[in-house]
Write a protein that holds these residues in place. Structure first.
Motif, mmCIF file in Angstrom:
data_model
loop_
_atom_site.group_PDB
_atom_site.id
_atom_site.type_symbol
_atom_site.label_atom_id
_atom_site.label_comp_id
_atom_site.label_asym_id
_atom_site.label_seq_id
_atom_site.Cartn_x
_atom_site.Cartn_y
_atom_site.Cartn_z
ATOM 1 N N LEU A 1 84.291 95.756 -11.525
ATOM 2 C CA LEU A 1 82.831 95.709 -11.606
ATOM 3 C C LEU A 1 82.270 95.055 -10.343
ATOM 4 C CD1 LEU A 1 82.535 94.644 -15.335
ATOM 5 C CD2 LEU A 1 81.649 96.759 -14.344
ATOM 6 N N PRO A 2 81.161 95.564 -9.833
ATOM 7 C CA PRO A 2 80.574 94.959 -8.623
ATOM 8 C C PRO A 2 80.115 93.523 -8.887
ATOM 9 C CG PRO A 2 79.072 96.560 -9.602
ATOM 10 C CD PRO A 2 80.373 96.698 -10.336
ATOM 11 N N GLN A 3 80.309 92.669 -7.893
ATOM 12 C CA GLN A 3 79.896 91.264 -8.028
ATOM 13 C C GLN A 3 78.434 91.061 -7.653
ATOM 14 O OE1 GLN A 3 82.397 88.699 -9.019
ATOM 15 N NE2 GLN A 3 83.063 90.726 -9.716
ATOM 16 N N ARG A 4 77.865 92.060 -6.998
ATOM 17 C CA ARG A 4 76.463 91.979 -6.560
ATOM 18 C C ARG A 4 75.849 93.359 -6.689
ATOM 19 N NH1 ARG A 4 76.401 87.491 -7.029
ATOM 20 N NH2 ARG A 4 76.045 85.758 -5.599
ATOM 21 N N PHE A 5 74.548 93.424 -6.874
ATOM 22 C CA PHE A 5 73.844 94.696 -6.816
ATOM 23 C C PHE A 5 73.503 94.968 -5.351
ATOM 24 C CE2 PHE A 5 72.670 93.082 -11.117
ATOM 25 C CZ PHE A 5 73.236 94.088 -11.875
ATOM 26 N N ASP A 6 74.463 95.553 -4.632
ATOM 27 C CA ASP A 6 74.255 95.862 -3.214
ATOM 28 C C ASP A 6 73.611 97.230 -3.091
ATOM 29 O OD1 ASP A 6 77.529 94.831 -3.155
ATOM 30 O OD2 ASP A 6 75.915 93.589 -2.353
#
Ligand code: AMP
Ligand code: MN
Ligand code: MN
Ligand code: MN
Length: 324
Positions: free
Chosen positions: A22-27
């Motif tokens: 899962l992505p750690q940030r909404f990039d």
């Protein structure tokens, strides 16, 4: 005989679900993550049985989901069994109806340890509140000319696949449409059941603070559902979110279904100021409409942390990913 796998083909014959990290940030490079943390089944006002919902979510490529029925976790066991069979991860949850300044507000409870004593007692209280409320709504709808309103709403609930769950406003909305008192669901809500109308009975819901307390006591994460859907100014929304945080709330939905990207960016700034985790969900109820599990706008670019990075949620998904 064809080689096309039928719905009853063994699990091993299916394409395994890919557990991408899962992505750690909404990039900016993230499109929609393969996660949906807000959906309904026939355990509340949704149209699919929990196991069918999970199967559909898996078919659509989701690897992680939560089932968040209104004021009920009756569907969770069936959903968990189905999730195990499909090879996807299911976080137990529900969506609590609460009161804040005499308005109805929804709180998504994400419960990595399931419901304990506090939330279980709270859900029993919500069940009774809904039962009492449905009789009160029925009385009010009879005054509008819907005879035997309770029975007619019950009939609509049964048609949508529900068992003996308490009635909800959409059941009454459908009964009004069927009786010709409203032309469609939208009109039934606008004129008779929506905020400020006769059928908007909210006196039975607990204060927001009390319900957030049940979630916290059982190790859950309280998430403000669809903060843009309440008729609040930005300032008032800030007051709601501050009161929510003071009560123990930790997250809020940055993305709920399809929404305007500029408003989502502004919401992200507000979450950032307040230190909230961001959640995402479709709020899916029924097949056949424009929404499906996983249907939602891509999140805006923000440094607000996703709720799956929360220290009480991250280990839940990590453990599931490791065991599959
Ligand atoms: P209840 O939980 O009984 O208060 O019913 C609220 C539910 O009604 C929401 O969760 C929605 O699923 C549905 N609902 C609310 N407003 C509308 C609307 N305008 N049109 C259709 N469904 C609605
Ligand atoms: Mn609903
Ligand atoms: Mn809601
Ligand atoms: Mn919902």
């Amino acid at each position: 005989m064809s080689d096309v796998p039928s719905d009853s083909s063994p699990i091993s014959a299916r394409k395994p679900i890919e557990f991408r990290p899962l992505p750690q940030r909404f990039d900016s490079d993230i499109e929609v993550p393969d996660i949906d943390l807000h959906m309904h089944s026939t355990a509340s006002d949704g149209g699919m049985a929990p196991k069918e919902l999970v199967a559909l979510a898996a078919r659509r490529g989701l690897s992680r989901m939560s089932l968040t029925d209104h004021d009920s976790m009756e569907g969770i066991f069936e959903a968990q069994q189905a999730a195990r069979a499909e090879g996807i991860s299911l976080l137990p949850g529900c969506e609590l109806s609460v009161r804040w300044r005499n308005q109805t507000i929804h709180i998504v409870a994400l419960m990595p340890e399931g419901a304990g004593d506090a939330l279980s007692a709270g859900l029993r209280q919500q069940h009774e509140a809904r039962e009492r409320r449905s009789h009160e709504i029925a009385t009010r709808m009879e005054k509008l000319g819907l005879e035997n309103a309770y029975e007619r709403a019950r009939e609509q609930a049964t048609l949508s696949g529900a068992g003996d769950r308490p009635l909800s406003r959409p059941d009454f909305a459908r009964a009004l449409v069927k009786a010709g008192i409203a032309r469609n669901l939208q009109e039934a809500f606008k004129r008779h059941l929506g905020a400020g109308q006769k059928g908007d009975v909210k006196a039975h819901w607990p204060e927001m603070e009390e319900a957030v307390g049940w979630v916290r006591a059982d190790g859950g994460i309280a998430v403000m559902a669809h903060p843009m859907r309440y008729k609040l100014t930005r300032t008032k929304r800030g007051e709601l979110l501050r009161d929510f945080i003071a009560a123990g709330g930790e997250g809020a939905e940055l993305v709920s279904g399809f929404q305007n990207i500029d408003r989502a960016r502004d919401l992200a700034r507000q979450f950032d100021e307040l230190g909230l985790y961001a959640s995402v969900g479709s709020d899916f109820h029924f097949p056949g409409g424009p929404l499906a599990p996983g249907s939602m706008s891509p999140p805006p670019r923000t440094k607000v942390p996703p709720v799956w990075c929360h220290p009480r949620i991250a280990p839940f998904f990590a453990a599931d990913a490791a065991s599959m």
